[in-house]
Design a protein around this motif. Structure first.
Motif, short mmCIF file in Angstrom:
data_model
loop_
_atom_site.label_atom_id
_atom_site.label_comp_id
_atom_site.label_asym_id
_atom_site.label_seq_id
_atom_site.Cartn_x
_atom_site.Cartn_y
_atom_site.Cartn_z
N PRO A 95 0.84 -1.11 -0.02
CA PRO A 95 0.01 0.05 0.10
C PRO A 95 0.92 1.22 -0.05
O PRO A 95 1.66 1.34 0.67
CB PRO A 95 -0.64 -0.14 1.24
N GLY A 96 0.58 2.26 -1.07
CA GLY A 96 1.12 3.34 -0.80
C GLY A 96 2.62 3.48 -1.46
O GLY A 96 3.35 4.62 -1.37
N VAL A 114 1.59 5.34 4.89
CA VAL A 114 0.27 4.61 4.83
C VAL A 114 -0.71 5.20 5.84
O VAL A 114 -1.83 5.41 5.68
CB VAL A 114 0.31 3.42 4.48
#
Length: 117
Positions: A95-96, A114
């Motif tokens: 994620p991110g 994140v």
């Protein structure tokens, strides 16, 4: 999220790649039964790919195979395994990020970035 599925008979991942694989085969109808008589399945499994995979138990070397967490080997169509990998896809990025793996000092900042979103 869209997954870019790649036909296993057209292209294979790089050696050591963690992938999800679409696997087809048949469940045995009952323990010890001929697998050809059981119901068909097509399922997604987490696996990794090996260009060259030594099988410790037999001393055999298997080329171009997908290996699951139970060390079951599956191959692309025509590869000679009862269960066949029809398609595969690389794992998504963390994620991110634009990477699939962070090790060491970069983990904390990535998790904080994140969490701050």
């Amino acid at each position: 999220m869209m997954i870019d599925w790649i036909p296993a008979d057209e292209r294979l991942p790089f050696d050591g790649a963690g992938v999800v694989a679409a696997v087809t085969g048949r469940y045995p109808a009952e323990p010890g039964a001929d697998p050809v008589t059981g119901p068909e399945f097509w399922i997604v499994l987490p696996m990794y790919f090996r260009d060259v995979h030594p099988v410790e138990e037999t001393g055999e070397v298997v080329l171009n195979c997908f290996v699951d967490s139970d060390r079951v080997l599956r191959r692309p169509p025509g590869g000679g395994t009862d269960e066949v990998v029809t398609h595969w896809a690389y794992w998504p990025n963390l994620p991110g990020t634009d990477v699939r793996k962070i090790v060491g000092e970069g983990v904390g900042p990535a998790l904080r970035a994140v969490s701050d979103q």
